[in-house]
Structure formats: C-alpha cells, structure tokens
Design a protein around this motif. Structure first.
Motif, mmCIF file in Angstrom:
data_model
loop_
_atom_site.group_PDB
_atom_site.id
_atom_site.type_symbol
_atom_site.label_atom_id
_atom_site.label_comp_id
_atom_site.label_asym_id
_atom_site.label_seq_id
_atom_site.Cartn_x
_atom_site.Cartn_y
_atom_site.Cartn_z
ATOM 1 N N ARG A 19 0.853 -1.195 0.000
ATOM 2 C CA ARG A 19 0.000 0.000 0.000
ATOM 3 C C ARG A 19 0.884 1.238 0.000
ATOM 4 N NH1 ARG A 19 -4.106 -2.048 4.833
ATOM 5 N NH2 ARG A 19 -4.901 -3.895 3.705
ATOM 6 N N PRO A 20 0.940 1.978 -1.104
ATOM 7 C CA PRO A 20 1.871 3.112 -1.216
ATOM 8 C C PRO A 20 1.704 4.165 -0.124
ATOM 9 C CG PRO A 20 0.927 2.553 -3.350
ATOM 10 C CD PRO A 20 0.178 1.751 -2.332
ATOM 11 N N ASN A 21 0.463 4.420 0.301
ATOM 12 C CA ASN A 21 0.251 5.447 1.319
ATOM 13 C C ASN A 21 0.738 5.020 2.703
ATOM 14 O OD1 ASN A 21 -1.827 3.520 1.411
ATOM 15 N ND2 ASN A 21 -3.148 4.918 2.570
ATOM 16 N N GLN A 22 0.946 3.710 2.886
ATOM 17 C CA GLN A 22 1.403 3.196 4.169
ATOM 18 C C GLN A 22 2.908 2.907 4.182
ATOM 19 O OE1 GLN A 22 -0.786 3.847 6.479
ATOM 20 N NE2 GLN A 22 -1.315 1.810 7.206
ATOM 21 N N LEU A 23 3.554 3.008 3.028
ATOM 22 C CA LEU A 23 4.949 2.596 2.923
ATOM 23 C C LEU A 23 5.888 3.318 3.892
ATOM 24 C CD1 LEU A 23 6.878 0.732 1.511
ATOM 25 C CD2 LEU A 23 7.149 2.435 -0.307
ATOM 26 N N PRO A 24 5.783 4.639 4.089
ATOM 27 C CA PRO A 24 6.684 5.288 5.058
ATOM 28 C C PRO A 24 6.495 4.763 6.484
ATOM 29 C CG PRO A 24 5.645 6.913 3.627
ATOM 30 C CD PRO A 24 4.940 5.624 3.386
ATOM 31 N N ILE A 25 5.235 4.489 6.867
ATOM 32 C CA ILE A 25 4.979 3.953 8.204
ATOM 33 C C ILE A 25 5.522 2.525 8.310
ATOM 34 C CG2 ILE A 25 3.174 3.339 9.861
ATOM 35 C CD1 ILE A 25 1.476 5.576 8.755
ATOM 36 N N VAL A 26 5.409 1.762 7.226
ATOM 37 C CA VAL A 26 5.960 0.408 7.205
ATOM 38 C C VAL A 26 7.467 0.448 7.455
ATOM 39 C CG1 VAL A 26 6.430 -1.591 5.733
ATOM 40 C CG2 VAL A 26 4.152 -0.581 5.761
ATOM 41 N N ASN A 27 8.152 1.405 6.846
ATOM 42 C CA ASN A 27 9.599 1.538 7.062
ATOM 43 C C ASN A 27 9.914 1.820 8.529
ATOM 44 O OD1 ASN A 27 10.209 1.144 4.334
ATOM 45 N ND2 ASN A 27 9.996 3.320 3.865
ATOM 46 N N VAL A 28 9.106 2.656 9.154
ATOM 47 C CA VAL A 28 9.316 2.966 10.572
ATOM 48 C C VAL A 28 9.089 1.722 11.419
ATOM 49 C CG1 VAL A 28 8.445 4.289 12.534
ATOM 50 C CG2 VAL A 28 8.723 5.392 10.313
ATOM 51 N N VAL A 29 8.031 0.982 11.127
ATOM 52 C CA VAL A 29 7.739 -0.249 11.878
ATOM 53 C C VAL A 29 8.852 -1.271 11.676
ATOM 54 C CG1 VAL A 29 6.113 -2.157 12.140
ATOM 55 C CG2 VAL A 29 5.263 0.161 11.791
ATOM 56 N N ALA A 30 9.421 -1.331 10.468
ATOM 57 C CA ALA A 30 10.536 -2.242 10.208
ATOM 58 C C ALA A 30 11.731 -1.893 11.096
ATOM 59 C CB ALA A 30 10.930 -2.178 8.739
ATOM 60 N N VAL A 31 12.002 -0.606 11.253
ATOM 61 C CA VAL A 31 13.095 -0.180 12.139
ATOM 62 C C VAL A 31 12.780 -0.566 13.585
ATOM 63 C CG1 VAL A 31 14.312 1.836 13.070
ATOM 64 C CG2 VAL A 31 13.795 1.703 10.632
ATOM 65 N N LEU A 32 11.509 -0.426 13.975
ATOM 66 C CA LEU A 32 11.097 -0.821 15.325
ATOM 67 C C LEU A 32 11.322 -2.317 15.538
ATOM 68 C CD1 LEU A 32 9.656 -0.171 18.025
ATOM 69 C CD2 LEU A 32 7.489 -0.636 16.860
ATOM 70 N N VAL A 33 10.965 -3.133 14.540
ATOM 71 C CA VAL A 33 11.161 -4.583 14.651
ATOM 72 C C VAL A 33 12.647 -4.916 14.777
ATOM 73 C CG1 VAL A 33 10.953 -6.762 13.404
ATOM 74 C CG2 VAL A 33 9.034 -5.174 13.463
ATOM 75 N N ILE A 34 13.482 -4.240 13.999
ATOM 76 C CA ILE A 34 14.932 -4.464 14.074
ATOM 77 C C ILE A 34 15.440 -4.162 15.478
ATOM 78 C CG2 ILE A 34 17.177 -3.679 13.256
ATOM 79 C CD1 ILE A 34 15.836 -3.130 10.530
ATOM 80 N N ALA A 35 15.003 -3.028 16.029
ATOM 81 C CA ALA A 35 15.466 -2.627 17.364
ATOM 82 C C ALA A 35 14.982 -3.590 18.433
ATOM 83 C CB ALA A 35 14.984 -1.206 17.670
ATOM 84 N N LEU A 36 13.700 -3.961 18.372
ATOM 85 C CA LEU A 36 13.143 -4.856 19.389
ATOM 86 C C LEU A 36 13.703 -6.274 19.274
ATOM 87 C CD1 LEU A 36 9.401 -3.735 19.464
ATOM 88 C CD2 LEU A 36 11.216 -3.180 21.082
ATOM 89 N N SER A 37 14.114 -6.669 18.085
ATOM 90 C CA SER A 37 14.720 -7.988 17.915
ATOM 91 C C SER A 37 16.168 -8.000 18.375
ATOM 92 C CB SER A 37 14.647 -8.417 16.439
ATOM 93 O OG SER A 37 13.325 -8.464 15.990
ATOM 94 N N ALA A 38 16.849 -6.873 18.190
ATOM 95 C CA ALA A 38 18.276 -6.802 18.546
ATOM 96 C C ALA A 38 18.478 -6.839 20.058
ATOM 97 C CB ALA A 38 18.894 -5.536 17.964
ATOM 98 N N ILE A 39 17.539 -6.278 20.821
ATOM 99 C CA ILE A 39 17.724 -6.193 22.277
ATOM 100 C C ILE A 39 17.834 -7.571 22.920
ATOM 101 C CG2 ILE A 39 16.618 -5.460 24.430
ATOM 102 C CD1 ILE A 39 15.531 -3.031 22.880
ATOM 103 N N PRO A 40 16.866 -8.494 22.732
ATOM 104 C CA PRO A 40 17.016 -9.815 23.371
ATOM 105 C C PRO A 40 18.210 -10.598 22.847
ATOM 106 C CG PRO A 40 15.123 -9.799 21.893
ATOM 107 C CD PRO A 40 15.574 -8.384 22.029
ATOM 108 N N VAL A 41 18.539 -10.448 21.555
ATOM 109 C CA VAL A 41 19.699 -11.160 21.014
ATOM 110 C C VAL A 41 20.979 -10.641 21.659
ATOM 111 C CG1 VAL A 41 21.044 -11.622 18.927
ATOM 112 C CG2 VAL A 41 18.547 -11.677 18.845
ATOM 113 N N TYR A 42 21.082 -9.325 21.836
ATOM 114 C CA TYR A 42 22.257 -8.735 22.479
ATOM 115 C C TYR A 42 22.380 -9.201 23.925
ATOM 116 C CZ TYR A 42 25.229 -5.260 24.737
ATOM 117 O OH TYR A 42 26.205 -4.641 25.483
ATOM 118 N N LEU A 43 21.259 -9.195 24.657
ATOM 119 C CA LEU A 43 21.296 -9.630 26.052
ATOM 120 C C LEU A 43 21.673 -11.103 26.159
ATOM 121 C CD1 LEU A 43 18.117 -7.810 27.425
ATOM 122 C CD2 LEU A 43 20.513 -7.173 27.783
#
Length: 281
Positions: free
Chosen positions: A232-256
């Motif tokens: 959905r083109p109108n949602q693409l910028p928000i999707v990118n932000v959510v992707a960054v959120l997923v990366i950050a939330l996934s990195a925390i438990p792996v780092y710990l």
C-alpha cells in the motif's frame, strides 16, 4: 599467534565487508524511515520525523505490536517448560532411542516454515474447530512454540553436558531432596542458559512470518502487519518505521542473550559446590 601487518589489514577488510554485506540493506531501510516523501527515491530528498509520530499513533501498529509481544511471551513460556524437560531427559538419562528423540526435537527448526505452517493449519482445523476454537492468538503461540523449543533445548542440554552430575549426587548425599537439589544446585547452573535461550526464543517468535500466516487467522502480529501493508503506497513510510522498530526490538534480546553466554561463561560451574552445600540446609 602474531600476524603480519598485511594479514591484519586483510582481516579487518574482510570483517568490514562482512558487516557491510549483512547490515547495508538494514541501514537503507532505516534511512527510508526518515524519508520526507512517501515514495522510495535515492538519494533521499529530505529527512523528517513525521512518519515516526504517525506510526506511534497508528492503532493497527499498536495492536499488532501487543499481539506479537503476547505471542512471543506465550511461546517462550511453553518452550522453556517443554524444552527444559526434554533436555533433562536426554542429558541425564540413558534409554533406547535417546539420540532419535534428540534429533526429532531439533528437526522442526530445520523444516521449511511453509511445511510446518501447512501441517499446523490442517491440524488445528481438524482438532480445534469441532470444539469451537478457531485460528487466533492461541494457535499462533502453539505454532511458534514448536520451533522455540529447539532454542531452549539446545541451550539447556549444552549446559547440562558441561555440568558434572557429581554435584547433584553430592547434594543428595548431604540429605537434600530432589526439589532442594534442583533449586540450589541445578537451577543456578542453568540460569544463564535458560535466560539466554528464552531471550532468543522470544526474538525468534517476534520476527516469525510464515508459520504465523497459517495460524493467525484474523490476528495480525507486527511482521504480518508489515507484510500486509507493504503493497500500500500510502502506508509505505509507516511500514519503514515499523521495520526499524522490529529491528530494534529484535536486537535487544539477542544482544542480552549474547552478553549472558559470553560474560557469564563458567560462572555457574564455579557456584556449584556452594549450591550443593546450601541444598542440604
């Protein structure tokens, strides 16, 4: 071993290339999250925080995030219980078919996700539908637990194989019950392995897409929300932000989990004699 200066530079160059190969695409997505336009264009014409504000106030994103957290916690809880029990059975007892059981416990992680998803979907529809239980959060948790068990099993059985059974025997000889021995001797030795395994299992569940697609029904986890809105083109910028959120939330438990397995390596073994003595009191 002392390496010559050219070899050191070659190793540094190789390490840098490996990191760039792994993380350059993620960096691109992170930059697009700040893109001032809705369309993906390189170079980025401008930067903005507008999409972060819209993502944080998007009810679909918040609901999907909460669903992912609940699914991850539920799957991790089941995996910790079942994975630990299986690892104790294989590591502490000798019986016919022990290695076969070990292989079968690990196998689900190697199976294609689409095959596991199809099998779970068919099973849930045949077994649960007659009882009025449809696809939803419960089936997602069960589906994720099937591969999260492997992470817990591998972590715990590796620690048990390094941990001598003589400490548990010493605890029993001192008069401790099985529960006291587990509490004061075995559990302290396994604590870091259990926590690290649980963190990795949660991260694995949080990121899962394929099995979730077959088991979620009307529920949407955060990765499923991304997949649904990506076209959905109108949602693409928000999707990118959510992707960054997923990366950050996934990195925390792996780092710990990484910190636990690296920094505390050997601590549990050193604590075993004291735990054996404490178990007898």
């Amino acid at each position: 071993m002392e390496l010559s200066r050219p070899w050191r530079w070659l190793l540094r160059l190789g390490s840098g290339f490996t990191l760039a190969f792994l993380y350059a695409p993620l960096l691109v997505i992170a930059l697009y999250a700040f893109n001032s336009r809705r369309t993906l264009k390189w170079p980025i014409p401008g930067l903005t925080f507008e999409w972060f504000d819209r993502a944080f106030h998007n009810p679909g994103v918040r609901e999907a995030l909460w669903t992912s957290v609940k699914a991850g916690l539920g799957a991790t809880t089941i995996a910790v219980v079942l994975g630990t029990l299986a690892s104790f059975a294989v590591a502490r007892h000798r019986f016919f078919g022990r290695e076969t059981i070990s292989f079968l416990v690990v196998l689900p992680l190697a199976l294609p996700g689409i095959v596991t998803g199809m099998a779970l979907n068919a099973t849930f529809r045949e077994v649960l539908d007659p009882f009025g239980i449809g696809l939803g959060l419960f089936t997602v948790i069960v589906g994720h637990a099937t591969f999260c068990i492997v992470v817990i099993y591998n972590n715990v059985i590796a620690r048990l194989r390094r941990m001598s059974g003589s400490f548990e025997e010493a605890s029993a000889d001192l008069g401790a019950s099985a529960v006291q021995t587990f509490r004061h001797v075995t559990l302290p030795a396994l604590r870091s392995a259990l926590i690290a395994g649980a963190l990795l299992a949660f991260a694995l569940s949080f990121d899962e897409v394929i099995v979730t697609t077959f088991t979620a029904g009307a529920q949407a986890t955060l990765p499923i929300w991304i997949l649904t809105n990506l076209s959905r083109p109108n949602q693409l910028p928000i999707v990118n932000v959510v992707a960054v959120l997923v990366i950050a939330l996934s990195a925390i438990p792996v780092y710990l989990a990484h910190r636990l397995t690296v920094d505390r390596e050997g601590d549990s073994a050193a604590a075993l004699p004291a735990g054996a003595a404490a178990a007898a009191h």
